[in-house]
Design a protein around this motif. Structure first.
Motif, PDB file in Angstrom:
ATOM      1  N   THR A  60       0.830  -1.209   0.000  1.00 22.28           N
ATOM      2  CA  THR A  60       0.000   0.000   0.000  1.00 22.28           C
ATOM      3  C   THR A  60       0.862   1.256   0.000  1.00 22.28           C
TER       4      THR A  60
ATOM      5  N   SER B  61       1.454   4.187  -2.986  1.00 30.20           N
ATOM      6  CA  SER B  61       1.371   5.625  -2.760  1.00 30.20           C
ATOM      7  C   SER B  61       2.553   6.353  -3.394  1.00 30.20           C
TER       8      SER B  61
ATOM      9  N   ASP C 239      -0.592  -7.768   1.409  1.00 30.27           N
ATOM     10  CA  ASP C 239      -0.387  -6.387   0.980  1.00 30.27           C
ATOM     11  C   ASP C 239       0.814  -6.348   0.028  1.00 30.27           C
TER      12      ASP C 239
END
Length: 330
Positions: free
Chosen positions: A7, A11, A141
């Motif tokens: 994650t 970004s 993730d």
């Protein structure tokens, strides 16, 4: 410091797409290159994406790629805690789904690149989609990078005699059907030793692929493999066209060996016995007056110089790629 978090890596890519810069993805197989890269990234306040191929993991694990990933993953996490930048790990050019499943189960990587680009289009989609589903099922993730098109040259165990450029409309279908997070494209770069002046680069094609994806609502970051021979101006053209991950490996390998070679060449007489003196390593030269100088043969001497040189190289690359001064975590 952030490590193995897809994650957070996503970004960073979002910022790269918006601001028009690239993250230099740097391959490692052992600690000196790794630490040098962290030093260089810290110096210029750039987030750092490390990469390991299956061959690199096998080397680090003494023949066991999963042991190598575990060992290097722990090493990366421990040393990265010393730095105020984001540090991530991508598994580069993975081809075996069982190995990828084990990597997912370990939860070490931030992202995994499934390379089925050597397969027919439908098979490439099927295998790439399988990795996306594998990660979804594990609720991991981890981002997924896939590749469409073929890049000439040799990378780890993958060999391509010629390049096949990525088709923009196929790229749209591929991303839509696989659900991959990043797309590696073929636009004229080459794995291994290459010179920018000899490459038939197509930055216009990268732009066409980016436009086609966006026209279909797909804001997918593009990846440039085989960039070691690409010159700064050529790279910056690509970065303006949706490329935000740029792979580097061969350059670091050369800098590693060249740095050690230059050190040993400049101190040959203090490492290798001069002409006329037997090279009696077994007795450590007990029978002659000459002795080697530990100030130069201690591996840590070359290791420190290698780390310093890799740091310089990465700092320059990050500046050209535009990630310098943009760390989300500094």
């Amino acid at each position: 410091m952030v490590f193995h978090d897809g994650t957070e890596l996503a970004s960073v890519y979002d910022d790269a797409l918006e601001e028009g810069f690239g993250l230099v993805a740097s391959n490692i197989a052992e600690p000196n290159t790794m630490i040098g890269l962290m030093e260089g990234a810290e110096q210029v306040e750039s987030d750092l994406l490390l990469q390991m191929s299956n061959g690199a993991c096998t080397f680090a694990g003494n023949g066991d790629p999963i042991a190598g990933l575990q060992a290097m993953g722990s090493y990366i996490e421990t040393i990265a805690a010393q730095y105020d930048i984001g540090v991530f790990l991508n598994m580069d050019h993975q081809t075996d789904l069982d190995t990828i499943q084990r990597q997912v189960d370990l939860g070490v990587p931030s992202s995994i690149m499934i390379d089925a680009s050597h397969e027919p289009f439908e098979e490439n989609i099927e295998r790439s989609r399988a990795v996306v589903e594998m990660i979804d099922e594990a609720d991991a993730d981890i981002l997924v990078e896939a590749e469409l098109g073929k890049i000439k040259g040799v990378e780890d165990e993958i060999v391509a005699e010629e390049a096949f450029y990525t088709d923009p409309e196929q790229a749209v279908e591929f991303v839509d059907r696989t659900g991959c997070d990043l797309l590696a494209i073929s636009v004229g770069t080459q794995h291994g030793v290459a010179k920018g002046k000899d490459l038939e680069l197509r930055p216009d094609l990268a732009g066409d692929i980016r436009t086609a994806l966006r026209d279909h609502g797909l804001d997918t970051p593009l990846v440039l493999h085989g960039s070691s021979g690409v010159q700064p101006g050529q790279l910056q053209e690509m970065l303006q066209r949706g490329v935000c991950k740029v792979n580097k490996d061969t350059r670091y390998q050369y800098e590693y060996t060249r740095t050690a070679f230059d050190l040993y060449r400049s101190h040959t007489d203090e490492i290798v016995p001069p002409e006329g003196i037997a090279d009696s390593r077994d007795t450590f030269f007990n029978d002659v007056e000459w002795s080697p100088n530990k100030d130069y043969f201690d591996p840590r001497v070359a290791g420190r110089q290698i780390r310093d040189r890799i740091a310089e190289v990465y700092a320059d690359l990050a500046t050209v790629a535009g990630s310098a001064g943009r760390s989300q975590f500094a």
